[in-house]
Design a protein around this motif. Structure first.
Motif, PDB file in Angstrom:
ATOM      1  N   ALA A  31     -31.619 -20.797  17.326  1.00  0.00           N
ATOM      2  CA  ALA A  31     -32.349 -20.457  16.106  1.00  0.00           C
ATOM      3  C   ALA A  31     -31.645 -19.285  15.443  1.00  0.00           C
ATOM      4  CB  ALA A  31     -33.796 -20.096  16.417  1.00  0.00           C
ATOM      5  N   ALA A  32     -31.550 -19.325  14.133  1.00  0.00           N
ATOM      6  CA  ALA A  32     -30.927 -18.240  13.376  1.00  0.00           C
ATOM      7  C   ALA A  32     -31.975 -17.211  12.991  1.00  0.00           C
ATOM      8  CB  ALA A  32     -30.244 -18.782  12.131  1.00  0.00           C
ATOM      9  N   ILE A  33     -31.593 -15.941  13.086  1.00  0.00           N
ATOM     10  CA  ILE A  33     -32.416 -14.831  12.617  1.00  0.00           C
ATOM     11  C   ILE A  33     -31.652 -14.175  11.474  1.00  0.00           C
ATOM     12  CG2 ILE A  33     -33.496 -12.633  13.206  1.00  0.00           C
ATOM     13  CD1 ILE A  33     -33.515 -13.571  16.132  1.00  0.00           C
ATOM     14  N   VAL A  34     -32.192 -14.255  10.268  1.00  0.00           N
ATOM     15  CA  VAL A  34     -31.503 -13.770   9.073  1.00  0.00           C
ATOM     16  C   VAL A  34     -32.242 -12.555   8.521  1.00  0.00           C
ATOM     17  CG1 VAL A  34     -30.708 -14.365   6.750  1.00  0.00           C
ATOM     18  CG2 VAL A  34     -30.688 -16.101   8.547  1.00  0.00           C
ATOM     19  N   PHE A  35     -31.486 -11.493   8.249  1.00  0.00           N
ATOM     20  CA  PHE A  35     -32.073 -10.282   7.674  1.00  0.00           C
ATOM     21  C   PHE A  35     -31.826 -10.246   6.173  1.00  0.00           C
ATOM     22  CE2 PHE A  35     -31.497  -9.129  12.108  1.00  0.00           C
ATOM     23  CZ  PHE A  35     -32.728  -8.573  12.399  1.00  0.00           C
ATOM     24  N   GLY A  36     -32.879  -9.901   5.420  1.00  0.00           N
ATOM     25  CA  GLY A  36     -32.792  -9.937   3.965  1.00  0.00           C
ATOM     26  C   GLY A  36     -32.191  -8.712   3.329  1.00  0.00           C
ATOM     27  N   ASP A  37     -32.056  -7.618   4.085  1.00  0.00           N
ATOM     28  CA  ASP A  37     -31.523  -6.402   3.500  1.00  0.00           C
ATOM     29  C   ASP A  37     -30.842  -5.587   4.590  1.00  0.00           C
ATOM     30  OD1 ASP A  37     -33.782  -4.962   4.825  1.00  0.00           O
ATOM     31  OD2 ASP A  37     -34.932  -5.992   3.280  1.00  0.00           O
ATOM     32  N   GLY A  38     -29.946  -4.701   4.161  1.00  0.00           N
ATOM     33  CA  GLY A  38     -29.247  -3.836   5.099  1.00  0.00           C
ATOM     34  C   GLY A  38     -29.563  -2.378   4.832  1.00  0.00           C
ATOM     35  N   SER A  39     -29.049  -1.524   5.690  1.00  0.00           N
ATOM     36  CA  SER A  39     -29.261  -0.094   5.505  1.00  0.00           C
ATOM     37  C   SER A  39     -28.153   0.488   4.649  1.00  0.00           C
ATOM     38  CB  SER A  39     -29.292   0.605   6.868  1.00  0.00           C
ATOM     39  OG  SER A  39     -28.079   0.384   7.558  1.00  0.00           O
ATOM     40  N   ASN A  40     -28.466   1.581   3.963  1.00  0.00           N
ATOM     41  CA  ASN A  40     -27.464   2.312   3.176  1.00  0.00           C
ATOM     42  C   ASN A  40     -26.799   1.429   2.124  1.00  0.00           C
ATOM     43  OD1 ASN A  40     -27.912   4.627   4.803  1.00  0.00           O
ATOM     44  ND2 ASN A  40     -26.495   3.797   6.340  1.00  0.00           N
ATOM     45  N   SER A  41     -27.585   0.643   1.422  1.00  0.00           N
ATOM     46  CA  SER A  41     -27.033  -0.213   0.384  1.00  0.00           C
ATOM     47  C   SER A  41     -26.452   0.620  -0.751  1.00  0.00           C
ATOM     48  CB  SER A  41     -28.117  -1.139  -0.176  1.00  0.00           C
ATOM     49  OG  SER A  41     -27.643  -1.834  -1.304  1.00  0.00           O
TER      50      SER A  41
ATOM     51  N   LYS B  76     -31.036 -25.823  12.735  1.00  0.00           N
ATOM     52  CA  LYS B  76     -32.224 -26.424  12.144  1.00  0.00           C
ATOM     53  C   LYS B  76     -33.455 -25.532  12.172  1.00  0.00           C
ATOM     54  CE  LYS B  76     -30.773 -31.139  13.108  1.00  0.00           C
ATOM     55  NZ  LYS B  76     -31.143 -32.398  13.765  1.00  0.00           N
ATOM     56  N   LYS B  77     -33.295 -24.293  12.627  1.00  0.00           N
ATOM     57  CA  LYS B  77     -34.423 -23.375  12.588  1.00  0.00           C
ATOM     58  C   LYS B  77     -33.925 -22.000  12.184  1.00  0.00           C
ATOM     59  CE  LYS B  77     -38.636 -22.513  12.604  1.00  0.00           C
ATOM     60  NZ  LYS B  77     -39.506 -23.254  11.694  1.00  0.00           N
ATOM     61  N   ILE B  78     -34.514 -21.461  11.126  1.00  0.00           N
ATOM     62  CA  ILE B  78     -34.113 -20.164  10.594  1.00  0.00           C
ATOM     63  C   ILE B  78     -35.356 -19.305  10.428  1.00  0.00           C
ATOM     64  CG2 ILE B  78     -32.987 -18.961   8.681  1.00  0.00           C
ATOM     65  CD1 ILE B  78     -31.625 -21.681   8.005  1.00  0.00           C
ATOM     66  N   TYR B  79     -35.311 -18.115  11.011  1.00  0.00           N
ATOM     67  CA  TYR B  79     -36.354 -17.115  10.789  1.00  0.00           C
ATOM     68  C   TYR B  79     -35.781 -16.035   9.881  1.00  0.00           C
ATOM     69  CZ  TYR B  79     -38.805 -19.216  14.758  1.00  0.00           C
ATOM     70  OH  TYR B  79     -39.439 -20.088  15.603  1.00  0.00           O
ATOM     71  N   ALA B  80     -36.373 -15.844   8.718  1.00  0.00           N
ATOM     72  CA  ALA B  80     -35.931 -14.815   7.777  1.00  0.00           C
ATOM     73  C   ALA B  80     -36.837 -13.605   7.931  1.00  0.00           C
ATOM     74  CB  ALA B  80     -35.973 -15.344   6.349  1.00  0.00           C
ATOM     75  N   LEU B  81     -36.260 -12.492   8.381  1.00  0.00           N
ATOM     76  CA  LEU B  81     -37.012 -11.252   8.576  1.00  0.00           C
ATOM     77  C   LEU B  81     -36.778 -10.357   7.368  1.00  0.00           C
ATOM     78  CD1 LEU B  81     -37.062 -12.492  11.397  1.00  0.00           C
ATOM     79  CD2 LEU B  81     -36.658 -10.222  12.351  1.00  0.00           C
ATOM     80  N   THR B  82     -37.830 -10.061   6.627  1.00  0.00           N
ATOM     81  CA  THR B  82     -37.684  -9.340   5.363  1.00  0.00           C
ATOM     82  C   THR B  82     -38.589  -8.112   5.340  1.00  0.00           C
ATOM     83  OG1 THR B  82     -39.422 -10.565   4.199  1.00  0.00           O
ATOM     84  CG2 THR B  82     -37.220 -11.546   4.208  1.00  0.00           C
ATOM     85  N   GLN B  83     -38.188  -7.118   4.535  1.00  0.00           N
ATOM     86  CA  GLN B  83     -39.005  -5.918   4.418  1.00  0.00           C
ATOM     87  C   GLN B  83     -38.875  -5.241   3.059  1.00  0.00           C
ATOM     88  OE1 GLN B  83     -40.183  -3.090   7.656  1.00  0.00           O
ATOM     89  NE2 GLN B  83     -38.469  -1.881   6.874  1.00  0.00           N
TER      90      GLN B  83
ATOM     91  N   ARG C 218     -39.929 -21.269  -1.890  1.00  0.00           N
ATOM     92  CA  ARG C 218     -39.854 -22.328  -2.902  1.00  0.00           C
ATOM     93  C   ARG C 218     -38.634 -23.215  -2.691  1.00  0.00           C
ATOM     94  NH1 ARG C 218     -39.382 -19.350  -8.107  1.00  0.00           N
ATOM     95  NH2 ARG C 218     -39.632 -21.397  -9.102  1.00  0.00           N
ATOM     96  N   ALA C 219     -37.516 -22.622  -2.263  1.00  0.00           N
ATOM     97  CA  ALA C 219     -36.274 -23.389  -2.153  1.00  0.00           C
ATOM     98  C   ALA C 219     -36.236 -24.258  -0.907  1.00  0.00           C
ATOM     99  CB  ALA C 219     -35.077 -22.434  -2.161  1.00  0.00           C
ATOM    100  N   TYR C 220     -36.771 -23.778   0.208  1.00  0.00           N
ATOM    101  CA  TYR C 220     -36.531 -24.445   1.486  1.00  0.00           C
ATOM    102  C   TYR C 220     -37.792 -24.924   2.193  1.00  0.00           C
ATOM    103  CZ  TYR C 220     -32.035 -22.317   0.600  1.00  0.00           C
ATOM    104  OH  TYR C 220     -30.855 -21.953   0.012  1.00  0.00           O
TER     105      TYR C 220
ATOM    106  N   GLU D  28     -41.759 -29.553  11.335  1.00  0.00           N
ATOM    107  CA  GLU D  28     -41.409 -28.141  11.333  1.00  0.00           C
ATOM    108  C   GLU D  28     -40.575 -27.779  10.111  1.00  0.00           C
ATOM    109  OE1 GLU D  28     -42.804 -26.382  13.402  1.00  0.00           O
ATOM    110  OE2 GLU D  28     -43.289 -27.666  15.101  1.00  0.00           O
ATOM    111  N   ALA D  29     -40.848 -26.600   9.541  1.00  0.00           N
ATOM    112  CA  ALA D  29     -40.080 -26.128   8.395  1.00  0.00           C
ATOM    113  C   ALA D  29     -38.715 -25.630   8.830  1.00  0.00           C
ATOM    114  CB  ALA D  29     -40.841 -25.003   7.695  1.00  0.00           C
ATOM    115  N   LEU D  30     -37.719 -25.787   7.973  1.00  0.00           N
ATOM    116  CA  LEU D  30     -36.382 -25.274   8.249  1.00  0.00           C
ATOM    117  C   LEU D  30     -36.380 -23.751   8.268  1.00  0.00           C
ATOM    118  CD1 LEU D  30     -33.227 -25.507   8.404  1.00  0.00           C
ATOM    119  CD2 LEU D  30     -33.256 -25.505   5.900  1.00  0.00           C
ATOM    120  N   VAL D  31     -36.994 -23.123   7.263  1.00  0.00           N
ATOM    121  CA  VAL D  31     -36.999 -21.665   7.126  1.00  0.00           C
ATOM    122  C   VAL D  31     -38.425 -21.145   7.211  1.00  0.00           C
ATOM    123  CG1 VAL D  31     -36.391 -19.705   5.664  1.00  0.00           C
ATOM    124  CG2 VAL D  31     -34.938 -21.744   5.663  1.00  0.00           C
ATOM    125  N   ASP D  32     -38.642 -20.177   8.074  1.00  0.00           N
ATOM    126  CA  ASP D  32     -39.915 -19.464   8.128  1.00  0.00           C
ATOM    127  C   ASP D  32     -39.665 -18.005   7.811  1.00  0.00           C
ATOM    128  OD1 ASP D  32     -41.887 -21.420   8.818  1.00  0.00           O
ATOM    129  OD2 ASP D  32     -41.022 -21.515  10.821  1.00  0.00           O
TER     130      ASP D  32
END
Length: 469
Positions: free
Chosen positions: A56-66, A102-109, A121-123, A131-135
């Motif tokens: 399963a992929a864990i995707v982060f929506g933002d980084g530090s010190n942008s 086939k499984k992606i968890y998007a961790l956002t803050q 809306r997109a996925y 099961e959904a592709l992206v949660d």
């Protein structure tokens, strides 16, 4: 591009025991947009991945010190528009889709509303069975943890109650704001063949854009023996290679981590660690875990500055091997199908540009420019070497007194080497040319800044008729 229809086909598992669950067959179909994300009051209730999925992929929506402010003033880095029709997160999710993840968890803050909406809306219509592709897992507070996510390691630790319940062998940890194309199956195969606890992705060459992601020192078998964060000689990223050391390679901040190893690292060995790259990975190396590297030689941009973001958009215009390929039929780029009308061009001269959907371009001249969706350009306007993000909506109805300048670029205006954020109102005969070649200027109060010689017009700014910037 619309999301694919996926057909599960039986295939033989490769030799090292790692088995992708199916092969993707792509067929463009209309995507039904059913919004699946809701902000949790305490803890999100999220279904697990299919039982036969090994990673399963864990995707982060933002980084530090942008360094992308003010583009990130009201949105996260992963939500930034790119190449007219897309957002940065689309490149990362598309890599997963094209690699049979086939499984992606998007961790956002941080500033996550726009990103959460886009992902849902997109996925939301892309599913494996039920099961959904992206949660989307937005930062939340619970009786056990009353603060927000303190970093990437803390975010994964706080979400282990979701992630550890299901039969996943490995986690694929990804930043959601980098632009590249990678077949993650190659990365997973390296991980499996080496029987690694952690496998890191590194750049095979050092190149010419500063990166702050550190360097890994490798032995002759590509086993990681040391990590150095923020090295004195920054690793570089462009077509020109610069030798720092024959055994040191730039980190891409991409990791494959065995599930059981991840749990032990975050709960036993480093229960207080907040940052995965700076604390957890070096900790695993010092513990003597099997940490290996996979060398990547393709195009990669980490988007750590306004200049890098501008250059990536400019390169999207060029159909060369040195740029991100928007037109790769074997590795398509997916996004939200918006069902906009075709762009209307009236006696305009357009060269070497990318034009998004639903624009109105009237008797203007556009050269070397990325034009985003729903952009309106008036008669006699000249736009060169710029990024125009477009508009979120079409303006309709009567304008209010203080909004006499409509969204878009007014008649007779001239723009060169600029980034125009969304929903900007540029009046008639405005000149955004930076003729004095100012390199740095903060005039946010008046709707713009200059960084690296690039003029950035803030989202929703109003630039009056006849202004000169």
């Amino acid at each position: 591009m619309s999301l694919p229809t996926w057909l599960n086909l039986k295939i033989k598992s490769p030799h090292c025991g790692y088995k992708p669950t199916s092969r993707l067959i792509r067929a463009s179909v209309p995507s039904k947009l059913n919004l699946s994300y809701t902000q949790p009051s305490e803890c999100p209730n999220i279904p697990g991945p299919p039982a036969d999925q090994n990673v399963a992929a864990i995707v982060f929506g933002d980084g530090s010190n942008s360094k992308l402010y003010p583009l990130t003033k009201r949105r996260s880095e992963a939500a930034l528009p790119i190449a007219g029709n897309y957002r940065l997160i689309d490149a990362v999710v598309s890599n997963c889709i094209n690699s049979n993840i086939k499984k992606i968890y998007a961790l956002t803050q941080f500033n996550s509303a726009s990103l959460n909406s886009h992902l849902s809306r997109a996925y939301s219509s892309a599913r494996i069975g039920s099961e959904a592709l992206v949660d989307v897992i937005a930062a939340y507070q619970s009786p056990e943890g009353k603060g927000w996510f303190q970093g990437t390691a803390d975010a994964i630790r706080r979400c282990l109650w979701v992630l550890e319940e299901y039969p996943i062998v490995d986690f694929l940890v990804l930043p959601g704001y980098h632009l590249y194309k990678m077949d993650f199956q190659e990365l997973l195969e390296v991980h499996c063949n080496n029987k690694a606890d952690i496998t890191v992705a590194v750049l095979s060459k050092t190149r010419n854009n500063d990166t702050e992601l550190g360097t890994f020192q490798l032995n002759s078998e590509n086993q990681v023996i040391a990590f150095k964060d923020n090295p004195e000689k920054r690793v570089q990223n462009s077509e020109q290679s610069i030798d720092i050391s024959h055994d040191k390679f730039a980190s891409m901040d991409i990791y494959v981590v065995n599930k059981n190893v991840m749990i032990k690292l975050l709960t036993e060995y480093h229960p207080m660690a907040n940052d995965f790259r700076r604390e957890v990975v070096p900790g695993a190396i010092s513990l003597g875990m099997n940490v290996y590297a996979h060398k990547f030689s393709g195009y990669w941009e980490d988007m750590r500055s306004i200049e890098a973001y501008y250059q990536a958009n400019m390169e999207s215009i060029k159909n060369t091997k040195k740029a991100y390929n928007l037109y790769d039929k074997d590795s398509p780029l997916y996004t939200l199908p918006r069902h906009l009308p075709p762009t209307q061009i009236t006696d305009a001269a357009i060269t070497d540009s990318v034009i998004g959907d639903g624009c109105f371009l009237n008797r203007c001249k556009i050269r070397g420019t990325v034009v985003g969706m729903r952009t309106r350009v008036g008669d006699g306007a000249i736009i060169e070497d710029s990024v125009i993000m477009g508009s979120d909506t079409y303006q309709s109805g009567r304008l209010e007194e203080d909004m006499h300048i409509p969204i878009g670029i007014g008649e007779g205006s001239q723009i060169r080497k600029a980034i125009i954020d969304k929903n900007v109102r540029i009046g008639k005969n405005v000149k955004i040319l930076n003729k004095e070649n100012v390199q740095e200027c903060n005039n946010e109060a008046n709707g713009y800044i200059i960084t690296g010689g690039i003029v950035v017009i803030l989202k929703g700014a109003l630039i009056p008729d006849g202004s000169i910037l």
